[in-house]
Scaffold this active site. Sequence first.
Site, PDB file in Angstrom:
ATOM      1  N   ASP A  13       0.871  -1.177   0.000  1.00 15.59           N
ATOM      2  CA  ASP A  13       0.000   0.000   0.000  1.00 15.59           C
ATOM      3  C   ASP A  13       0.912   1.233   0.000  1.00 15.59           C
ATOM      4  OD1 ASP A  13       0.902   0.364   2.591  1.00 15.59           O
ATOM      5  OD2 ASP A  13      -1.083   0.359   3.519  1.00 15.59           O
ATOM      6  N   CYS A  70       3.223  -3.088   3.995  1.00 17.24           N
ATOM      7  CA  CYS A  70       2.378  -1.945   4.337  1.00 17.24           C
ATOM      8  C   CYS A  70       3.084  -1.199   5.465  1.00 17.24           C
ATOM      9  CB  CYS A  70       0.938  -2.354   4.649  1.00 17.24           C
ATOM     10  SG  CYS A  70       0.664  -3.279   6.171  1.00 17.24           S
ATOM     11  N   HIS A 103      10.879 -23.407   8.899  1.00 16.91           N
ATOM     12  CA  HIS A 103       9.881 -24.139   9.690  1.00 16.91           C
ATOM     13  C   HIS A 103       8.469 -24.027   9.124  1.00 16.91           C
ATOM     14  CE1 HIS A 103      12.370 -24.289  13.687  1.00 16.91           C
ATOM     15  NE2 HIS A 103      13.066 -24.680  12.635  1.00 16.91           N
ATOM     16  N   ARG A 141       2.811 -30.211  10.006  1.00 14.21           N
ATOM     17  CA  ARG A 141       2.195 -28.991  10.577  1.00 14.21           C
ATOM     18  C   ARG A 141       1.799 -28.027   9.464  1.00 14.21           C
ATOM     19  NH1 ARG A 141       7.255 -28.820  14.741  1.00 14.21           N
ATOM     20  NH2 ARG A 141       6.555 -30.536  16.043  1.00 14.21           N
TER      21      ARG A 141
HETATM   22  C1  RB5 Z   1      -1.807   2.945   6.379  1.00 13.76           C
HETATM   23  O1  RB5 Z   1      -1.820   4.186   6.998  1.00 13.76           O
HETATM   24  C2  RB5 Z   1      -1.557   1.845   7.396  1.00 13.76           C
HETATM   25  O2  RB5 Z   1      -2.681   1.687   8.221  1.00 13.76           O
HETATM   26  C3  RB5 Z   1      -1.230   0.548   6.708  1.00 13.76           C
HETATM   27  O3  RB5 Z   1      -0.107   0.721   5.897  1.00 13.76           O
HETATM   28  C4  RB5 Z   1      -0.898  -0.631   7.595  1.00 13.76           C
HETATM   29  O4  RB5 Z   1       0.018  -0.274   8.588  1.00 13.76           O
HETATM   30  C5  RB5 Z   1      -2.052  -1.362   8.137  1.00 13.76           C
HETATM   31  O5  RB5 Z   1      -1.924  -2.382   8.829  1.00 13.76           O
END
Ligand code: RB5
Length: 148
Positions: A13, A70, A103, A141
């Site tokens: 993102d 992210c 693992h 597992r």
């Molecule tokens: C975006 O601001 C942020 O919430 C996203 O990148 C992430 O950390 C969500 O888990």
Amino acid sequence: MAADNKMIALAADHGGFELKNRVAEFLQAEGYKTQDLGTYSDERVDYPDYGYALSQAIADGKAGRGIAICGSGIGISIALNRNPAVRAALCHDVTSARLARGHNDANVLVLGARLIGFEVALECVKIFLNTQFEGGRHAERVKKLGKC
Ligand code: RB5
């Protein structure tokens, strides 16, 4: 058809956009093929969309491995792991990255760009891509993970 382990799908993102570009440059320099599933700018987007795109690429066999990023790594991990074809591991140190492969046979490495520096992130990528699954007692597992 077996998925191509030299093809690495990337997704992030806006929080992971810059680190994704650094990871892509690194992978290309190391001879990997990359498939960049976005996002393509630092404009605000929703991490589930990118997590789902990457999990679909893994499930379809278009990429053998993935790297997802992210801000914290948490949201995109949750999105990825909803797909039973995916074992996504959020790692912020090389030991976790090594164990995730050895693992857990993780097929997606997740990084939290706001919590980790470039150097450590690239070390995690390197270890993740170069560590084999140990099999043995771990195999049963991991098999169970696909059966929920
Ligand atoms: C975006 O601001 C942020 O919430 C996203 O990148 C992430 O950390 C969500 O888990």
